[in-house]
Write a protein that holds these residues in place. Structure first.
Motif, mmCIF file in Angstrom:
data_model
loop_
_atom_site.group_PDB
_atom_site.id
_atom_site.type_symbol
_atom_site.label_atom_id
_atom_site.label_comp_id
_atom_site.label_asym_id
_atom_site.label_seq_id
_atom_site.Cartn_x
_atom_site.Cartn_y
_atom_site.Cartn_z
ATOM 1 N N PHE A 76 69.406 27.862 9.099
ATOM 2 C CA PHE A 76 68.280 26.431 10.131
ATOM 3 C C PHE A 76 68.304 26.968 11.682
ATOM 4 C CE2 PHE A 76 67.173 22.464 12.377
ATOM 5 C CZ PHE A 76 66.195 22.363 12.722
ATOM 6 N N LEU A 77 69.768 26.540 11.870
ATOM 7 C CA LEU A 77 70.302 26.591 13.109
ATOM 8 C C LEU A 77 70.059 28.523 14.395
ATOM 9 C CD1 LEU A 77 73.391 24.554 12.874
ATOM 10 C CD2 LEU A 77 70.902 23.304 13.657
ATOM 11 N N PHE A 78 70.329 29.067 12.987
ATOM 12 C CA PHE A 78 70.287 30.049 13.942
ATOM 13 C C PHE A 78 68.801 30.824 13.646
ATOM 14 C CE2 PHE A 78 69.226 34.721 12.784
ATOM 15 C CZ PHE A 78 70.090 35.304 13.768
ATOM 16 N N LEU A 92 63.250 22.264 16.293
ATOM 17 C CA LEU A 92 64.210 21.583 17.055
ATOM 18 C C LEU A 92 64.425 22.357 17.891
ATOM 19 C CD1 LEU A 92 65.038 18.451 17.347
ATOM 20 C CD2 LEU A 92 66.523 19.122 15.218
ATOM 21 N N PRO A 93 64.047 21.870 19.063
ATOM 22 C CA PRO A 93 65.101 23.804 20.077
ATOM 23 C C PRO A 93 66.542 22.885 20.432
ATOM 24 C CG PRO A 93 63.015 22.396 20.886
ATOM 25 C CD PRO A 93 63.436 21.529 19.482
ATOM 26 N N LEU A 94 67.203 23.583 20.440
ATOM 27 C CA LEU A 94 69.277 23.484 20.155
ATOM 28 C C LEU A 94 68.650 23.406 21.697
ATOM 29 C CD1 LEU A 94 70.502 25.793 17.566
ATOM 30 C CD2 LEU A 94 69.248 23.166 17.350
ATOM 31 N N SER A 95 68.651 23.701 22.459
ATOM 32 C CA SER A 95 69.064 23.142 24.453
ATOM 33 C C SER A 95 68.539 21.604 24.326
ATOM 34 C CB SER A 95 67.932 23.248 25.076
ATOM 35 O OG SER A 95 66.215 22.909 24.660
ATOM 36 N N LEU A 96 68.653 20.195 23.337
ATOM 37 C CA LEU A 96 68.064 19.599 23.351
ATOM 38 C C LEU A 96 69.574 18.918 23.444
ATOM 39 C CD1 LEU A 96 65.679 17.606 21.246
ATOM 40 C CD2 LEU A 96 66.155 17.365 23.752
ATOM 41 N N SER A 127 75.279 13.414 25.669
ATOM 42 C CA SER A 127 74.415 12.142 25.407
ATOM 43 C C SER A 127 73.752 12.024 24.287
ATOM 44 C CB SER A 127 73.959 11.288 26.310
ATOM 45 O OG SER A 127 75.231 10.861 27.158
ATOM 46 N N VAL A 128 72.597 13.184 24.185
ATOM 47 C CA VAL A 128 71.903 13.655 22.880
ATOM 48 C C VAL A 128 72.514 13.664 22.018
ATOM 49 C CG1 VAL A 128 69.644 14.972 22.343
ATOM 50 C CG2 VAL A 128 69.811 13.969 25.287
ATOM 51 N N SER A 129 74.014 14.586 21.794
ATOM 52 C CA SER A 129 74.136 14.760 20.338
ATOM 53 C C SER A 129 75.129 12.939 20.219
ATOM 54 C CB SER A 129 74.959 15.790 20.350
ATOM 55 O OG SER A 129 74.560 17.281 21.329
#
Length: 523
Positions: free
Chosen positions: A254-256, A266-270, A275-277
């Protein structure tokens, strides 16, 4: 996910069409159903277990199936609103939620009930992102925060009313009525929604990341299935390890895929913002503690403590009612001091509450539970409000909608893992201590019998066969209840550690950027 909503026309097609406050009423009715259902079921679980012969893992799936469906589908549901219109998606969610509630009440087996609970969660997920988008379209910027605040208050009131409504219905009508009540509420919400809500959709259409939906759903299913079934299979069993491996593999794929998809779920750039993480992790840990506590305390109240469903609901009232008071107070503290101190202090208060709950005895009185429940309300509220601000405020503005959906998803995932992990730990602890408690009251049992008894004792039920002499029944009941308490105390001890970890993590967050007119995503 694009959230640039098409501007509504100035002239309503009919009286009340597009009226902001009537739109607020319609969306509040819909979301109240979802929130009410999340708390009333906790009261109904012990009765459902007896009526349908459900095991602990079955009852965990009654809760976890619903929460997982919500968690996995929330972000996708927001994109469906962008594609097909938020009013359309909202009304489909209302109708589907009411119909699946009816089907749950008519279920004759726990398998049917769990299936319809999962479907109910999917329809519930359609409601929440669409409701916020509809409010954004209906209200001018200067009144939007007020509308969001009222909408959040409606969520708080419905959550607080859940244990009382559930107790009244279960005790005086049936557990089925807990679900049937959604039907008339849904009909009213549907009629009002059709009449007053004006359609809105994203100006730039997006597409659904179907591979992402499938991969994330599969990963979460494997993870929670493994945790729930591990006490039955054994942690080293090939089936348990296989499901855990499946969760890891699907999660990695999924992450790949999210790095390759043109419009990722779910854009990983988030997560380029620490702080978001951290805020997402805080939502998971907070929900882990809250949902895990509510799930097992109902078995303590009704099974061990011998309370009725209504009395159980009254015992929980200090927590649910306290959150109505604590939420606005938390907002004021966060405005004054920023997120670090209020969130960290909230999680430490939560840790104290969990510690007090871990000391409860069989004869615990109202005050013994009211104090930790009130503390829990004032501990969890700063985390709910603060972590939401941290996630949405630190996300890029173009991804604020996705960040809001992720915040809600994190809360549902945390609730699922709370019931699953604590259930596994409590069941395992009960199996460890039950032989000793049985030996202490001089009741001989075979090893195979202990395994069968443990699953029943983990529900707070004493496995007393019909016709058992009273002295033996009393001794068996004492051993069973003490074993359950040992398991529950151990589970709450784990929750203390989780809360302390969250308090430490909170010290590393920073306040989000303030964007004028941007709504705060509530619960």
């Amino acid at each position: 996910m694009a959230h640039a909503l098409a501007a509504p026309s100035d002239a309503p097609a009919r009286r009340g069409h597009g009226h902001p406050w009537l739109t607020l009423l319609a969306v509040a009715l819909g979301v109240i159903m979802v929130m009410l259902d999340g708390t009333v079921v906790a009261i109904a679980n012990p009765v459902i277990g007896k009526d349908l012969g459900a095991s602990l893992s079955d009852l965990q799936w009654v809760t976890s199936g619903y929460l997982l469906a919500l968690a996995v589908f929330l972000i996708t549901a927001g994109k469906l609103g962008d594609l097909f219109g938020h009013k359309s998606v909202f009304l489909v969610g209302i109708a589907g939620f009411a119909l699946t509630s009816l089907a749950i009440g008519l279920s004759s087996s726990v398998g049917m009930l769990i299936t319809f609970r999962v479907l109910q969660g999917l329809f519930g997920a359609l409601l929440q992102p669409a409701a916020l988008a509809l409010l954004r379209a209906a209200f001018p910027a200067e009144r939007l925060n007020m509308a969001i605040g009222i909408w959040g208050a409606a969520i708080g009131v419905s959550s607080a009313a859940g244990p009382i409504v559930g107790g009244l219905l279960v005790e005086n009508v049936s557990w089925q009525s807990v679900f049937f009540i959604n039907v008339p509420v849904g009909v009213v919400a549907l009629i009002v929604g059709i009449w007053v809500i004006k359609e809105s959709r994203a100006e730039s259409l997006s597409k659904i990341d179907l591979p992402g939906v499938v991969l994330l759903s599969g990963a979460m299913f494997c993870l929670v299935w493994a945790i729930i079934k591990a006490p039955e299979y054994g942690w080293s069993d090939a089936k348990t390890l296989g499901f855990l491996a499946g969760a890891v593999v699907l999660g990695a794929v999924f992450l790949f895929w999210q790095t390759r998809a043109s419009e990722p779920l779910l854009p990983l750039s988030l997560f380029s913002s620490a702080s978001v993480s951290i805020g997402t992790a805080l939502m998971v840990l907070m929900a882990f503690s809250m949902f895990g506590a509510m799930f097992f305390l109902t078995f303590f109240f009704q099974g061990v403590h011998g309370l009725s469903p209504l009395e159980s609901g009254m015992r929980m009232l200090p927590m649910s009612a306290g959150m109505i008071v604590a939420s606005p107070l938390a907002g004021a503290l966060l405005t004054r001091f920023g997120p670090k101190i209020p969130i960290a202090a909230g999680m430490m208060i939560t840790a104290v509450s969990m510690f007090l709950l871990s000391r409860l005895g069989i004869d615990a009185g109202y005050v013994d539970t009211a104090i930790p429940f009130a503390l829990l309300a004032f501990g969890l509220s700063p985390v709910m409000v603060g972590a939401t601000e941290v996630i949405v405020g630190n996300a890029p503005e173009r991804l604020s909608g996705v960040a809001g959906g992720m915040q809600q998803s994190a809360m549902q995932v945390g609730g699922s893992l709370g019931t699953a992990v604590l259930g596994a730990l409590i069941t395992g602890k009960v199996a460890d201590v039950l032989p000793g408690h049985l030996a202490a009251v001089k009741i001989p049992v075979q090893p195979g019998q202990v395994d069968a008894m443990s699953s029943v004792v983990a529900l707070g039920v004493a496995p007393v066969p019909p016709g058992t002499p009273e002295p033996v029944a009393d001794a068996l009941t004492q051993a069973a209840h003490l074993s359950f308490l040992d398991g529950m105390h151990f589970g709450f001890g784990v929750s203390v550690a989780v809360a302390v970890l969250a308090a430490v993590l909170a010290l590393f967050v920073r306040a989000g950027r303030k964007t004028e007119g941007a709504p705060v995503h509530v619960g």
